[in-house]
Design an enzyme around this catalytic site. Structure first.
Site, PDB file in Angstrom:
ATOM      1  N   SER A  51       1.483  -6.603 -36.774  1.00  0.00           N
ATOM      2  CA  SER A  51       2.175  -6.911 -35.520  1.00  0.00           C
ATOM      3  C   SER A  51       2.860  -8.265 -35.506  1.00  0.00           C
ATOM      4  O   SER A  51       3.739  -8.501 -34.671  1.00  0.00           O
ATOM      5  CB  SER A  51       1.182  -6.851 -34.354  1.00  0.00           C
ATOM      6  OG  SER A  51       0.105  -7.754 -34.560  1.00  0.00           O
ATOM      7  N   ASP A 328       0.007 -13.174 -25.625  1.00  0.00           N
ATOM      8  CA  ASP A 328      -1.174 -12.439 -25.189  1.00  0.00           C
ATOM      9  C   ASP A 328      -2.393 -12.960 -25.941  1.00  0.00           C
ATOM     10  O   ASP A 328      -2.354 -14.077 -26.474  1.00  0.00           O
ATOM     11  CB  ASP A 328      -0.978 -10.919 -25.366  1.00  0.00           C
ATOM     12  CG  ASP A 328      -0.687 -10.521 -26.812  1.00  0.00           C
ATOM     13  OD1 ASP A 328      -0.994 -11.311 -27.728  1.00  0.00           O
ATOM     14  OD2 ASP A 328      -0.160  -9.415 -27.038  1.00  0.00           O
ATOM     15  N   HIS A 331      -1.118 -12.782 -30.009  1.00  0.00           N
ATOM     16  CA  HIS A 331       0.217 -12.982 -30.563  1.00  0.00           C
ATOM     17  C   HIS A 331       0.953 -14.169 -29.935  1.00  0.00           C
ATOM     18  O   HIS A 331       0.904 -14.357 -28.715  1.00  0.00           O
ATOM     19  CB  HIS A 331       1.061 -11.729 -30.341  1.00  0.00           C
ATOM     20  CG  HIS A 331       0.422 -10.486 -30.876  1.00  0.00           C
ATOM     21  ND1 HIS A 331      -0.295  -9.624 -30.074  1.00  0.00           N
ATOM     22  CD2 HIS A 331       0.381  -9.981 -32.135  1.00  0.00           C
ATOM     23  CE1 HIS A 331      -0.754  -8.622 -30.812  1.00  0.00           C
ATOM     24  NE2 HIS A 331      -0.356  -8.819 -32.067  1.00  0.00           N
TER      25      HIS A 331
END
Length: 355
Positions: A51, A328, A331
């Site tokens: 991610s 978040d 990240h």
């Protein structure tokens, strides 16, 4: 002298002058001598990982996920598959190379015109091994790449003038912990993750990519998921020590690979640990007001950023995403990635991407 021989002589003279001037070198590729300009920016970027570099491969049906509000709030203004409010590391590396962000593998048939920039095979939640994510791990991502090469989507010349970026951001370790892996067994497991990472790097090289870059592990003890128990005021030193062990083993392995390679700069490690810490330890110099607290958080422990229940948003977003380092619990925000990118530009590793 006939015209054909005259043209050949002029071309040969031009090539010799370029070689003597230091702007070009000849290299043997698959048994044939090829011209290669020094200080030449790669024309393609291929991305593998998770991610931290995914720009849209993860399923749109994941809930919560990168295709749900409020992801993409800053850029492009709506969810676009990035695990951030805006741009991620992939976007900035492509910018550094003078390229547009490569198309996500999932959209390869819909974005034919963008394939000339390379391709992004990264999927959120994945690791070098299988994790809690159902998305393809890195071995399978490289399989996808290999299949495209077999289909002649990318030529030998394309691969030779390209860079591959490999992201390993800790999902293997999170999965290990969730599966009740013993803390005593962590060092050995870190060794196996690094070993598989090295296997992946070599495989990408053998497919024809000339420069392979791997991101070192960031300070995992500093992400909000780790700092929450400290009221978002300090990092978890134990997790950071494990990240440093990973990076130490990775640097040793890459150094060994380069010694064995004909080109001693084929493999490059980008130091995300120090670049993260540099920003987190001096946030104000990077216009960061919140170094550890996430901008987007779930309401209550059972919810995450992007969670929705009965059409009601179960999350809150901070007033100024542009001043928060983390978007978040895991990240960085666009501002966070941009600050890290600015630090990376000052390090020699990133400059090696322009071979």
């Amino acid at each position: 002298m006939d015209s054909h021989n005259q043209l050949f002589s002029l071309s040969s003279l031009s090539l010799v002058l370029l070689l003597l001037s230091g702007h070009m070198e000849l290299q043997l590729v698959e048994g044939r001598w090829q011209r290669h300009e020094k200080n030449y920016s790669p024309k393609m970027l291929f991305v593998f990982g998770d991610s931290y570099v995914d720009t849209g491969n993860t399923r749109m049906t994941d809930q919560p996920g990168s295709w749900k509000n409020p992801y993409g709030l800053t850029f492009p203004g709506k969810p676009a598959g990035r695990f951030s409010n805006g741009r991620v590391l992939t976007d900035y590396i492509a910018e550094y190379l003078g390229l547009k962000s490569p198309a996500p593998y999932k959209f390869r048939k819909l974005m034919q015109q963008k394939l000339e920039n390379g391709m992004n095979f990264a999927y959120g939640g994945t690791g070098v091994f299988d994790t809690f994510s159902q998305n393809p791990n890195m071995t399978i991502q490289i399989d996808f790449f290999n299949q495209l090469i077999k289909e002649n989507v990318y030529t030998t010349s394309d691969l030779y003038d390209s860079v591959a970026y490999v992201s390993v951001s800790g999902n293997d370790y999170a999965f290990y912990s969730i599966r009740n892996g013993s803390f005593e067994g962590f060092p050995a497991f870190i060794g196996s993750v690094v070993s598989q990472t090295v296997t992946n790097l070599v495989r990408i090289q053998r497919l024809g990519v000339r420069k392979i870059v791997v991101g070192g592990l960031h300070p995992t003890g500093c992400v909000p998921a780790s700092t929450a128990s400290y009221s978002y005021q300090q990092c978890n030193s134990t997790f950071n020590d494990l990240a440093l062990l990973h990076n130490n083993l990775l640097n040793q392995a890459v150094t060994k690979l380069n010694r064995q390679s004909k080109d001693n700069s084929t493999f490059v490690v980008v130091d995300l640990y120090d670049s993260f810490m540099s920003v987190l330890n001096h946030p104000s110099t990077n216009n960061i007001k919140e170094p550890f607290k996430p901008c987007c958080v779930g309401v209550g422990r059972e919810y995450n950023c992007g969670s929705v229940e009965n059409n009601v948003n179960k999350y809150t977003v901070c007033e100024s995403p542009t001043s928060a380092f983390f978007w978040d619990l895991l990240h960085p925000s666009q501002a966070g990635w941009h600050a890290v990118y600015n630090k990376l530009q000052k390090m020699s590793a990133l400059r090696q991407l322009r071979y």
